[in-house]
Design a protein around this motif. Structure first.
Motif, PDB file in Angstrom:
ATOM      1  N   ARG A  76      29.351  56.143  20.154  1.00 41.52           N
ATOM      2  CA  ARG A  76      29.822  56.117  18.771  1.00 41.52           C
ATOM      3  C   ARG A  76      30.296  54.728  18.360  1.00 41.52           C
ATOM      4  N   ASP A  77      30.857  53.984  19.314  1.00 45.65           N
ATOM      5  CA  ASP A  77      31.386  52.651  19.033  1.00 45.65           C
ATOM      6  C   ASP A  77      31.129  51.789  20.264  1.00 45.65           C
ATOM      7  N   ARG A  78      30.163  50.881  20.177  1.00 44.80           N
ATOM      8  CA  ARG A  78      29.676  50.141  21.350  1.00 44.80           C
ATOM      9  C   ARG A  78      30.747  49.260  21.986  1.00 44.80           C
ATOM     10  N   LYS A  79      31.790  48.921  21.249  1.00 47.77           N
ATOM     11  CA  LYS A  79      32.835  48.075  21.857  1.00 47.77           C
ATOM     12  C   LYS A  79      33.777  48.876  22.743  1.00 47.77           C
ATOM     13  N   ARG A  80      33.688  50.187  22.724  1.00 41.45           N
ATOM     14  CA  ARG A  80      34.568  51.038  23.534  1.00 41.45           C
ATOM     15  C   ARG A  80      34.004  51.148  24.949  1.00 41.45           C
ATOM     16  N   THR A  81      34.408  50.202  25.781  1.00 40.69           N
ATOM     17  CA  THR A  81      33.826  50.104  27.131  1.00 40.69           C
ATOM     18  C   THR A  81      34.868  50.158  28.248  1.00 40.69           C
ATOM     19  N   ARG A  82      36.090  50.548  27.917  1.00 47.11           N
ATOM     20  CA  ARG A  82      37.151  50.603  28.933  1.00 47.11           C
ATOM     21  C   ARG A  82      37.708  52.018  29.039  1.00 47.11           C
ATOM     22  N   VAL A  83      37.962  52.434  30.283  1.00 42.82           N
ATOM     23  CA  VAL A  83      38.609  53.716  30.554  1.00 42.82           C
ATOM     24  C   VAL A  83      39.924  53.417  31.270  1.00 42.82           C
ATOM     25  N   VAL A  84      40.994  54.033  30.819  1.00 40.72           N
ATOM     26  CA  VAL A  84      42.313  53.842  31.415  1.00 40.72           C
ATOM     27  C   VAL A  84      42.767  55.158  32.037  1.00 40.72           C
ATOM     28  N   VAL A  85      43.075  55.135  33.328  1.00 43.00           N
ATOM     29  CA  VAL A  85      43.579  56.319  34.025  1.00 43.00           C
ATOM     30  C   VAL A  85      44.819  55.921  34.820  1.00 43.00           C
ATOM     31  N   SER A  86      45.632  56.901  35.132  1.00 38.74           N
ATOM     32  CA  SER A  86      46.799  56.590  35.951  1.00 38.74           C
ATOM     33  C   SER A  86      46.378  56.457  37.408  1.00 38.74           C
ATOM     34  N   ALA A  87      47.166  55.714  38.156  1.00 38.77           N
ATOM     35  CA  ALA A  87      46.879  55.494  39.582  1.00 38.77           C
ATOM     36  C   ALA A  87      47.233  56.700  40.429  1.00 38.77           C
ATOM     37  N   ILE A  88      47.791  57.749  39.816  1.00 38.13           N
ATOM     38  CA  ILE A  88      48.197  58.933  40.572  1.00 38.13           C
ATOM     39  C   ILE A  88      47.361  60.156  40.207  1.00 38.13           C
ATOM     40  N   GLU A  89      46.201  59.925  39.607  1.00 47.97           N
ATOM     41  CA  GLU A  89      45.330  61.047  39.268  1.00 47.97           C
ATOM     42  C   GLU A  89      44.762  61.703  40.525  1.00 47.97           C
ATOM     43  N   HIS A  90      44.267  62.899  40.352  1.00 43.94           N
ATOM     44  CA  HIS A  90      43.580  63.622  41.421  1.00 43.94           C
ATOM     45  C   HIS A  90      42.317  62.856  41.821  1.00 43.94           C
ATOM     46  N   PRO A 120      34.372  54.194  40.584  1.00 48.20           N
ATOM     47  CA  PRO A 120      33.229  53.334  40.915  1.00 48.20           C
ATOM     48  C   PRO A 120      31.973  53.684  40.113  1.00 48.20           C
ATOM     49  N   ALA A 121      31.764  54.984  39.889  1.00 42.90           N
ATOM     50  CA  ALA A 121      30.583  55.396  39.133  1.00 42.90           C
ATOM     51  C   ALA A 121      30.688  54.975  37.671  1.00 42.90           C
ATOM     52  N   LEU A 122      31.891  55.020  37.108  1.00 41.00           N
ATOM     53  CA  LEU A 122      32.074  54.538  35.735  1.00 41.00           C
ATOM     54  C   LEU A 122      31.766  53.048  35.644  1.00 41.00           C
ATOM     55  N   LYS A 123      32.200  52.315  36.639  1.00 39.43           N
ATOM     56  CA  LYS A 123      31.904  50.873  36.659  1.00 39.43           C
ATOM     57  C   LYS A 123      30.408  50.629  36.760  1.00 39.43           C
ATOM     58  N   ASP A 124      29.714  51.449  37.556  1.00 34.36           N
ATOM     59  CA  ASP A 124      28.253  51.333  37.664  1.00 34.36           C
ATOM     60  C   ASP A 124      27.575  51.595  36.320  1.00 34.36           C
ATOM     61  N   ARG A 125      28.228  52.402  35.493  1.00 32.43           N
ATOM     62  CA  ARG A 125      27.662  52.722  34.183  1.00 32.43           C
ATOM     63  C   ARG A 125      28.090  51.724  33.105  1.00 32.43           C
ATOM     64  N   GLY A 126      28.768  50.665  33.527  1.00 33.99           N
ATOM     65  CA  GLY A 126      29.098  49.594  32.594  1.00 33.99           C
ATOM     66  C   GLY A 126      30.483  49.651  31.985  1.00 33.99           C
ATOM     67  N   PHE A 127      31.339  50.523  32.484  1.00 36.93           N
ATOM     68  CA  PHE A 127      32.702  50.606  31.973  1.00 36.93           C
ATOM     69  C   PHE A 127      33.652  49.763  32.824  1.00 36.93           C
ATOM     70  N   ALA A 128      34.625  49.166  32.186  1.00 34.28           N
ATOM     71  CA  ALA A 128      35.761  48.586  32.894  1.00 34.28           C
ATOM     72  C   ALA A 128      36.794  49.697  33.046  1.00 34.28           C
ATOM     73  N   VAL A 129      37.513  49.689  34.152  1.00 34.80           N
ATOM     74  CA  VAL A 129      38.512  50.731  34.401  1.00 34.80           C
ATOM     75  C   VAL A 129      39.851  50.078  34.729  1.00 34.80           C
ATOM     76  N   THR A 130      40.897  50.526  34.056  1.00 33.52           N
ATOM     77  CA  THR A 130      42.248  50.039  34.303  1.00 33.52           C
ATOM     78  C   THR A 130      43.094  51.179  34.855  1.00 33.52           C
ATOM     79  N   LEU A 131      43.803  50.916  35.964  1.00 31.87           N
ATOM     80  CA  LEU A 131      44.705  51.897  36.547  1.00 31.87           C
ATOM     81  C   LEU A 131      46.142  51.564  36.153  1.00 31.87           C
TER      82      LEU A 131
END
Length: 387
Positions: A94-108, A116-127
């Protein structure tokens, strides 16, 4: 050992009578075994039963979710996987600039192992890391999100410590940045009121609340962008193909209703048992320490006591307790074979050697005070004999 005291409800809770009755009723129904996607009479009856279960789960979940927004899955792991992949890719489409996913470091692990799979799909991930109390501070999330953020995912309550997260505040921060908000409510659903009115997606699972293993749901707002991850049928509004488990859905719905109808009373009774146990096993001189400073009240799940024993390892404690007839775990059952300390406790700043001696004791109001007292005496005795 002729009998065991099961204290691992956070891994999987014993089925409640209502769920067993729903399964038995399904087995006797004319439509038992019929495909709910078939056009014949029995198929339509199965579909009607499935939709009834969907309505009941939506009602029990709350948060303004409608029956049509309940997507049945195989459990919490699939729901979390589906949420992270599907929503992140939907938001980016929907919005090509939305390329980051933020999750907590204590998730399941069902979320952290997706990183790692999200990164393979081109997303940056912040914990985002928690404080020493196990809580994700809103100001920490505020520093992590920005105009490139597609999705924020923070669990409603932690599956190892029971610490309740400020989901409503976190969702507000995510939305201010234009991001979507998902919460893993697998542990919290049926145990506490959920703060999910502004969440875009919520994961839940039947076997944590006394329903059967093998069925869960992802509550997904109609407006939430989403890309399916599996293909091969139009079931679940095209979001999750495959013939639905009507028997499981009915038992899930029955458990959800049973657990939420008297939630306040159940929560109070269970918290009282947990606080009593906590005070006994963590009393001065026992050598047993709490993993978090959060009290078992509005900041902790009822029925979950998280501790560690300096100088002893979880495996030794679990096996010795098992020999005495008490069943507990070190933390998440999904990573019980790991020799590494809990990633949750490590993220909270607990030293490695201490985290290696962690135990999670979990139960609901069905457990007796007598059994908890016997467990406490056994644990204190084991620790004393090994120090």
């Amino acid at each position: 050992m002729d009998s065991y005291v099961y204290l691992d409800y956070a891994a999987s809770a014993p089925m409640v009578p209502e769920a067993k009755a729903a399964e038995a009723a399904y087995a006797e129904a004319p439509y038992a075994g019929a495909n709910p996607n078939s056009l014949h009479t029995l198929g339509r009856e199965a579909a009607m039963a499935l939709e009834g279960a969907r309505r009941e789960i939506a009602k029990a979940l709350g948060g303004g979710f409608r029956p049509g927004e309940i997507v049945f899955t195989s459990g919490g792991t699939e729901s979390n996987n589906l949420a992270l992949y599907g929503i992140a890719e939907g938001a980016r489409a929907r919005d090509r600039k939305r390329t980051r996913v933020v999750v907590s470091a204590i998730e399941h692990d069902s979320e952290l192992d997706v990183v790692p799979a999200l990164k393979d799909r081109g997303f940056a991930v912040t914990l985002v890391r928690p404080g020493r109390d196990g809580r994700i501070a809103p100001e920490e999330l505020e520093r992590a999100v920005g105009p490139d953020c597609a999705l924020v995912s923070v669990m409603s309550a932690n599956n190892e410590t029971g610490v309740i997260q400020p989901v409503a505040e976190l969702a507000e921060i995510a939305h201010k940045a234009g991001a979507l908000m998902h919460t893993d409510a697998v542990q919290a659903f049926g145990r506490i009121p959920l703060a999910i009115d502004t969440c875009d997606a919520v994961s839940i699972a039947a076997h944590k609340i006394g329903g059967p293993v093998g069925i869960g749901a992802l509550a997904l707002r109609m407006r939430c962008p989403f890309r399916p991850q599996n293909f091969g049928g139009g079931q679940e509004a095209g979001k999750r193909p495959g013939t639905q488990d009507v028997r499981g859905a009915l038992a899930f719905a029955a458990a959800a209703k049973a657990q939420t109808d008297h939630l306040a009373e159940r929560r109070s009774a269970c918290a009282a048992k947990a606080n009593r146990l906590f005070q006994k096993i963590c009393a001065p001189g026992t050598g047993i320490q709490p993993t978090t400073t959060a009290q078992i009240d509005d900041t902790r799940l009822p029925g979950m006591v998280s501790i560690y024993v300096p100088g002893l390892d979880s495996e030794t404690l679990i096996l010795k307790l098992d020999q005495k007839g008490f069943e507990v775990s070190a933390g998440s059952a999904c990573s019980s074979g790991s020799l590494d300390p809990s990633h949750v406790l490590s993220a909270m700043g607990i030293a490695r050697n201490d985290a290696l001696g962690a135990l999670r004791i979990s139960f609901d109001e069905r457990i007796s005070d007598e059994d908890l007292d016997r467990f406490a005496d056994a644990l204190i005795g084991i620790v004393a004999a090994n120090n």
